[in-house]
Design a protein around this motif. Structure first.
Motif, short mmCIF file in Angstrom:
data_model
loop_
_atom_site.label_atom_id
_atom_site.label_comp_id
_atom_site.label_asym_id
_atom_site.label_seq_id
_atom_site.Cartn_x
_atom_site.Cartn_y
_atom_site.Cartn_z
N GLU A 35 -12.13 -3.19 3.22
CA GLU A 35 -10.96 -2.94 2.54
C GLU A 35 -10.50 -1.50 3.09
OE1 GLU A 35 -8.12 -3.32 -0.65
OE2 GLU A 35 -9.45 -4.92 0.53
N ARG A 57 0.90 -1.09 -0.02
CA ARG A 57 -0.21 -0.12 0.00
C ARG A 57 0.95 1.28 0.00
NH1 ARG A 57 -5.65 -1.60 -0.03
NH2 ARG A 57 -5.34 -3.79 0.03
N ASN A 106 -7.32 -1.72 5.57
CA ASN A 106 -5.92 -1.99 4.97
C ASN A 106 -4.91 -1.01 4.74
OD1 ASN A 106 -6.26 -4.94 5.00
ND2 ASN A 106 -7.73 -4.64 3.16
N HIS A 107 -5.68 0.31 4.73
CA HIS A 107 -4.95 1.61 4.59
C HIS A 107 -5.44 2.73 5.00
CE1 HIS A 107 -3.11 4.88 1.75
NE2 HIS A 107 -2.32 4.36 2.08
#
Length: 359
Positions: free
Chosen positions: A279, A195, A282-283
């Protein structure tokens, strides 16, 4: 508004804070606050410095430039020339720091001195509500960096290393006195595995994602673009369009008077609507920008209000795709400062968002 008038306005804000907190002075020691108060002065030697190379000390009746003998003339004659006559220099010899610095400070700091780091929330709110001059600078600078970045991305070739691409971007932006403060470049499988793809020696074959944070006048703006050699497969395009929808939800819901949390929750909901409910974990999703690349990385409990003339840089990701531009958020809505109109775009939530440029 002139730079001198903007400086006086900011000094008045600091003095109001001093009165509210009952303090005799506030020393501005950090680089973001130094640039903010000085209206764009580069109070650093090293680009990555968190602390300024001098201090601006605000008292009830004066603003002192507390500096060592190495930096004082450069600052007054180059970085602070527009406000130099409003500053009172207090100089110490570099080899007597910190003893002589503290002696100088004691002469005018008063009985209850404080530092800018004692009031992090208050200074963040002051520096992220941009003035008329800062808005104009952000508009011009956003276009300069976006044009240069996109032109370089259009010129890259298979076989170039990630480091080569970064070098071309930094060369192009330095011609405008734009400095990189965050550099990410990933190619091919690294785009999907990382990422935050810090650039390395990996050679480009088909796919490149480039994300940059640039600084000028102390203000930092961010953007991400993706390039693909040959047709983009359907799975990657679907991820890109889902990511664009999430980003549009964040931007549309970043509204003056509402909270950053409101926008964050709208983006979370759009992740779920697009079939990627987890999702976002994850970042980090970005948020408030300004004199730092991220003044506030927004979470679902950030009830901070969205201020007029603030900058938003959201950056959602979905497995190999990322969306990022810098927007001016004002009472007139959301203005994309890094949109050139010369890229490939997808439409999401009624907005144009950058697509994957096929070369």
């Amino acid at each position: 508004m002139t730079i001198r008038e903007d400086f006086q306005r900011k000094v008045a804000l600091v003095r109001d804070l001093m009165a509210q907190k009952g303090v005799s002075s506030i020393a501005i020691n950090t680089q973001p606050n130094f640039s903010w108060l000085s209206c764009g002065g580069r109070g650093y030697v090293g680009f990555a410095s968190e602390g300024a190379c001098a201090s601006l000390v605000v008292t009830p009746d004066k603003v002192y430039l507390l500096s060592n003998n190495i930096e004082v003339n450069r600052l007054l004659e180059e970085e602070l020339a527009d406000i130099a006559d409003a500053l009172t220099p207090a100089v110490f010899l570099w080899f007597n720091n910190p003893r002589e610095r503290n002696e100088q400070l004691a002469k005018f700091a008063g009985s209850n001195p404080k530092n800018d780091t004692d009031f992090p929330v208050e200074f963040r709110r002051m520096r992220t509500a941009l003035s008329e001059i800062e808005v104009a600078r952000a508009r011009a600078f956003g276009q300069e960096m976006a044009v240069e970045m996109e032109n370089v991305m259009k010129s890259i070739k298979p076989g170039m290393m990630e480091e080569d691409i970064v070098g071309k971007i930094t060369e192009a932006t330095f011609h405008h006195n734009i400095q990189p403060v965050g550099i990410l470049c990933g190619v091919d499988e690294r785009v999907f595995a990382r990422r935050h793809p810090v650039a390395g020696p990996k050679k480009l074959e088909k796919y490149c994602l480039f994300a940059f944070c640039f600084r000028k006048y102390g203000i930092v703006q961010s953007m991400t673009r993706m390039v693909h050699f040959g047709p983009v497969d359907a799975e990657l395009q679907a991820k890109l369009e889902a990511c664009a929808a999430v980003d549009a939800a964040y931007v549309r819901n970043t509204i003056v008077g509402k909270t950053w949390m409101d926008a964050f929750k709208a983006g979370q909901a759009e992740y779920a609507a697009q079939g990627w409910p987890d999702e976002w974990k994850n970042h980090h999703q970005g948020g408030l920008a300004g004199y730092n690349s991220r003044e506030l990385i927004v979470l679902e409990d950030n009830a901070e209000p969205v201020l007029n003339n603030s900058l938003a840089a959201w950056n959602p990701t979905i497995q190999g795709t990322k969306m990022e531009d810098t927007f001016l958020i004002s009472e007139n809505g959301q203005e994309n400062l890094t949109h050139t109109g010369n890229w490939t775009y997808v439409t999401a939530g009624g907005m144009q968002r950058p697509g994957i440029l096929v070369l």
